[in-house]
Design a protein around this motif. Structure first.
Motif, PDB file in Angstrom:
ATOM      1  N   PRO B 141       0.809  -1.222   0.000  1.00  0.00           N
ATOM      2  CA  PRO B 141       0.000   0.000   0.000  1.00  0.00           C
ATOM      3  C   PRO B 141       0.844   1.275   0.000  1.00  0.00           C
ATOM      4  O   PRO B 141       1.835   1.365   0.708  1.00  0.00           O
ATOM      5  N   PRO B 155      -3.201   4.557  -6.054  1.00  0.00           N
ATOM      6  CA  PRO B 155      -3.620   5.661  -5.182  1.00  0.00           C
ATOM      7  C   PRO B 155      -2.687   6.863  -5.323  1.00  0.00           C
ATOM      8  O   PRO B 155      -1.467   6.716  -5.270  1.00  0.00           O
ATOM      9  N   SER B 307      -6.954   2.493   1.232  1.00  0.00           N
ATOM     10  CA  SER B 307      -6.163   1.499   0.514  1.00  0.00           C
ATOM     11  C   SER B 307      -5.776   0.355   1.453  1.00  0.00           C
ATOM     12  O   SER B 307      -5.829  -0.824   1.081  1.00  0.00           O
ATOM     13  N   PRO B 313      -8.075   0.288  -5.787  1.00  0.00           N
ATOM     14  CA  PRO B 313      -7.294   1.504  -6.083  1.00  0.00           C
ATOM     15  C   PRO B 313      -7.873   2.344  -7.220  1.00  0.00           C
ATOM     16  O   PRO B 313      -7.481   3.486  -7.402  1.00  0.00           O
TER      17      PRO B 313
END
Lengths: 330, 330
Positions: B141, B155, B307, B313
């Motif tokens: 992430p 993201p 996330s 995403p």
DNA sequence: GTGGGTAATTAAAACGTTATAAACACCCGA
DNA sequence: TCGGGTGTTTATAACGTTTTAATTACCCAC
């Protein structure tokens, strides 16, 4: 990829591997070399959580971060210096959001009781700071930016604000200015007292008085402070010199001068505390004394490391002198 | 003060206490209440190291911090917003010193391979950023400030620099300026391209050209950049408008104007990106479009949390529009 | 050759938590 | 009376490391 992996690979026991990696002399030099080589080859990196669980040491330095008010560029430079000092030591820097308005102790308590770090760094120290007292009592390592008035010494790094104020007054005097003004930080902070003492003493020695308004501080919201300064400089009994303890204060003063048609160097003089390269870009250029925040961060990291290593706190005080690399009339 | 303490106090098993504290429905409601009350009374706080060792989750967000160059006040505001977004979630923010000069991947690799955090935040994103590719491949992430040109979405939070450049050109045009200049960030960053496209497109639409010098960037050392700008504005073919992508650039430009006797608003116009209250203090006041860094930090924290919670995403991109709260001619 | 010392290695326990699987008590229908 | 559910609790193991105490191998003096 754990100690077990290396143990399996080399045929040694986990304990031996652990000892070898920490260079324990009880392990034969040849074995140590073998283990080091294997660990390197396999890209072994110790699990911090496991280390921490076992040893109780977190390898974390907590920095109390004021989210609300802070001098321009303060955070960045200080953290930069701190990271520099801690590089390669295995310590990491963690930010702990601090709401100063509430009980000043809560943040520190949380860190100590929750074992959230091995050491604490904070600023805005007060003469009888409750955080300093608490941490000293608990025997918890820390360094603060600013001094206290406790008799028992504790690790600290400070800028010599008394000298700053004294020199600033003297520089204004050298320009023939006899009615200086300085806006102080809130009175509860120690460095506010230092500034006051330095300025008052220097003024008294010169036979002048200094204006230290108490209806406004460095923490006053920017627009409000700007309004105040503009109005103050509009009056006929206005100061003929301003000492600015910080870059924002300097910008506020310069804006107020401009708005009132006052020309710096002719109608009024300004001496400011300078903490970044921004000052070189201001026009007109103003007289400044440097506070090296990166060096401050480095010193705080250094002091904290020595404190963590068990060094006596008596010698762990640093006082940084004002830098005089630029003068208006130089 | 561990689970065992509570277990002993209540006569329950450690497992039951653990479950009760995480509000597991398998535990009777009355038991849960009892455990909660006891934990509260004893001031129990879970050991992060043990949790982390067991679960693999670190509850740490790593922020890659460029120590060398950064916009004025960038760090402080962004970190402030981030801390705000993460408050109360149990996540803490840790700074990871990043030397961008070296391999861009080393820092990220260290964090991922050493499990130093659950998520990563960084900026200065490139069109085909190796860090983005690596983290996406690893399924680790992250949120970055700035976009890439990869087809697979990830993201990100970005400021609409294209819109900024376009609006800036239009504002200069409104003042009758037809020979604008803009100093770009180093070309390898995506947002440099966005600025370029926006400016070039807007200029083309208006039938003018924009000067985008490539011998100088926003990362050029301050004094060097100041020299360049001073010399550029001294020449007879000087621009009649300057777009400043940041506060330092604005100060550099204003200093160069002052040094060349150019009056802003009369001889030349300036439109700048504004990221703090400092601009209100500059004289003359200059036209500005706001980039809200605190909001940026908040958005990055928010996106990262979502996330981490496993959200797809695809929906995790945020584009912040330039704020237009102040105009010179308003 | 046997006891004692030293150098090197190792087995086992522990840190505090959570996940897996098992146990327990209880009630119901047959 | 018994098997089978259901609702609640628990024993045990595991995460990866370091520490304590124990073991092994070896050499030397007697």
């Amino acid at each position: 990829m754990t100690l077990r992996t290396i143990a399996g690979e080399t045929g040694l026991a986990v304990t031996t591997v652990s000892r070898a990696l920490s260079n324990d002399p009880r392990i034969a030099a040849t074995t140590r070399a073998l283990v080091a080589e294997t660990a390197e080859r396999l890209g072994y990196v110790p699990d911090r959580a496991a280390q921490r669980l076992r040893t109780g040491r977190t390898k974390v330095i907590q920095v109390l971060l004021n989210l609300d008010h802070e001098f321009l560029s303060f955070t960045h430079e200080l953290l930069g210096g701190l990271s520099e000092a801690l590089a390669g030591t295995g310590y990491s820097v963690t930010l702990f959001p601090d709401i100063l308005e509430r009980d000043r102790l809560t943040a520190v308590r949380q860190i100590v009781e929750g074992r959230l770090g091995d050491g604490i760094i904070f600023n805005r120290t007060e003469p009888f700071d409750t955080r300093v007292r608490y941490l000293t009592e608990q025997g918890f390592p820390f360094v603060c930016h600013g001094r206290t008035e406790f008799s028992v010494p504790h690790p600290s790094v400070d800028y010599d604000n008394e000298a700053f104020a004294r020199i600033a007054i003297q520089r204004l005097l050298a320009h023939g200015r006899t009615r200086p003004l300085m806006i102080l930080p809130p009175a509860r902070y120690t460095f506010s007292q230092h500034l006051r003492w330095g300025a008052v003493a220097a003024a008294r020695d010169a036979g002048i008085t200094i204006e230290l308004p108490d209806e406004i501080t460095l923490d006053t919201p920017q627009d409000q402070a700007a309004d105040w300064m503009r109005q103050r400089l509009a009056r006929s009994d206005r100061p003929d010199g301003v000492i600015c303890v910080g870059e924002v204060a300097a910008l506020i003063t310069m804006a107020a001068c401009a708005d009132n048609g006052l020309q710096i160097g002719r109608d009024i003089d300004v001496v400011a505390k300078r903490a970044s390269g921004v000052f070189d870009l201001l026009r007109p250029r103003i007289d400044a004394l440097t506070e090296d925040l990166r060096e401050t961060g480095r010193a705080m990291g250094d002091i904290l490391l020595r404190s963590l290593a068990g060094e006596d706190p008596t010698g762990l005080q640093v006082l940084l002198a004002p830098g005089t690399d630029f003068r208006q009339d130089a």
